[in-house]
Design an enzyme around this catalytic site. Structure first.
Site, PDB file in Angstrom:
ATOM      1  N   ARG A   1      29.185  50.916  49.640  1.00 36.28           N
ATOM      2  CA  ARG A   1      28.251  50.035  48.963  1.00 36.28           C
ATOM      3  C   ARG A   1      27.113  49.677  49.916  1.00 36.28           C
ATOM      4  NH1 ARG A   1      29.607  44.412  45.912  1.00 36.28           N
ATOM      5  NH2 ARG A   1      31.628  45.382  45.741  1.00 36.28           N
TER       6      ARG A   1
ATOM      7  N   THR B   1      21.173  46.867  48.628  1.00 39.23           N
ATOM      8  CA  THR B   1      20.958  47.079  47.188  1.00 39.23           C
ATOM      9  C   THR B   1      22.244  46.909  46.375  1.00 39.23           C
ATOM     10  OG1 THR B   1      21.448  49.426  47.394  1.00 39.23           O
ATOM     11  CG2 THR B   1      19.153  48.775  47.716  1.00 39.23           C
TER      12      THR B   1
ATOM     13  N   ASP C   1      42.829  43.446  48.387  1.00 42.00           N
ATOM     14  CA  ASP C   1      42.112  44.683  48.702  1.00 42.00           C
ATOM     15  C   ASP C   1      43.102  45.848  48.711  1.00 42.00           C
ATOM     16  OD1 ASP C   1      41.045  46.893  50.376  1.00 42.00           O
ATOM     17  OD2 ASP C   1      39.312  45.573  50.481  1.00 42.00           O
TER      18      ASP C   1
ATOM     19  N   ASP D   1      43.215  48.063  51.938  1.00 44.15           N
ATOM     20  CA  ASP D   1      43.856  47.383  53.068  1.00 44.15           C
ATOM     21  C   ASP D   1      45.367  47.304  52.870  1.00 44.15           C
ATOM     22  OD1 ASP D   1      41.631  46.991  54.588  1.00 44.15           O
ATOM     23  OD2 ASP D   1      41.245  44.948  53.887  1.00 44.15           O
TER      24      ASP D   1
HETATM   25  N1  URA Z   1      38.731  46.515  45.249  1.00 44.48           N
HETATM   26  C1  URA Z   1      39.916  46.034  45.661  1.00 44.48           C
HETATM   27  O1  URA Z   1      40.572  46.642  46.506  1.00 44.48           O
HETATM   28  N2  URA Z   1      40.373  44.885  45.125  1.00 44.48           N
HETATM   29  C2  URA Z   1      39.700  44.198  44.190  1.00 44.48           C
HETATM   30  O2  URA Z   1      40.182  43.151  43.720  1.00 44.48           O
HETATM   31  C3  URA Z   1      38.455  44.713  43.773  1.00 44.48           C
HETATM   32  C4  URA Z   1      37.990  45.875  44.323  1.00 44.48           C
END
Ligand code: URA
Length: 209
Positions: free
Chosen positions: A104, A108, A200, A203
């Site tokens: 990302r 932008t 995440d 992670d």
């Molecule tokens: N990506 C993730 O890993 N978790 C989220 O809640 C949103 C995007």
């Protein structure tokens, strides 16, 4: 919502609940994701074409059905998509695998491609794009935009979790792409995380927090 397939099988829901828990270890998160991906593949591939081949059982010859796994491409959106791949390949070991890397742009907030590697002859293949979380939808939309340039026969999108915002965005940009998910959560937060979600996914799969 007609192109959204909610896979709410009790085993899928059970495993997803275990994954959501903040105290789930990396080891069990990964194992559960693997098992979930395997179960979801069963639904996602329900309409795969089969062909007849001649075989011999110990008793007599027969005409029997097989799927042509080589025509299928699983496309992982790096890096969390790789967490789903393994479970899917367990059930369709002949599938080809493509990878697409997007990050990302902090200014932008749009998705920028840094890696794109697909099998040849994409126009003869059915594509299943995988990413555990369909949150803002930006990565999924960018990945599918790019994949459509290769003119595959069909595209499906598979995630574990999504939210109304992500679904709306993907459906608006790609109304022709069916979406398979194990749950539709309440909302996105201001950081682009799904609530209540599972945190995440990358992670948690790779233990990088
Ligand atoms: N990506 C993730 O890993 N978790 C989220 O809640 C949103 C995007």
């Amino acid at each position: 919502m007609s192109n959204v397939h909610l896979i709410d099988h009790p085993l899928v829901q059970h495993k997803l609940t275990l994954m959501r828990r903040k105290d789930a270890s990396t080891n069990s998160f990964r194992r559960l994701l693997n098992e979930l991906a395997l179960l979801m593949t069963y639904e996602v591939t329900r309409d795969l074409p089969v062909q007849d081949i001649q075989i011999e059982t110990p008793l007599e010859p027969m005409t029997a059905k097989v799927v042509d796994g080589k025509k299928l491409v699983f496309v992982s959106i790096l890096r969390a998509g790789n967490g789903i791949l393994e479970g899917m390949l367990n059930v369709v070991p002949g599938a080809r695998v493509g990878h697409i890397g997007l990050y990302r742009d902090p200014k932008t907030l749009t998705a920028v491609e840094y890696y794109f590697k697909m099998p040849s002859d994409m126009h003869e293949r059915d594509v299943i794009v995988v990413d555990p979380m369909l949150a803002t939808g930006n990565s999924a939309i960018a990945a599918i935009d790019r994949l459509k340039e290769t003119r595959p026969k069909s595209i499906k999108f598979v995630c574990l979790l999504t939210c109304p915002e992500g679904l709306a965005a993907l459906q608006k940009s790609h109304p022709d792409v069916p979406i398979y998910t194990a749950a539709i959560d309440r909302q996105l937060n201001e950081h682009g995380y799904i609530l209540p979600g599972l945190g995440d996914a990358g992670d948690r799969i790779f233990g990088t927090k």
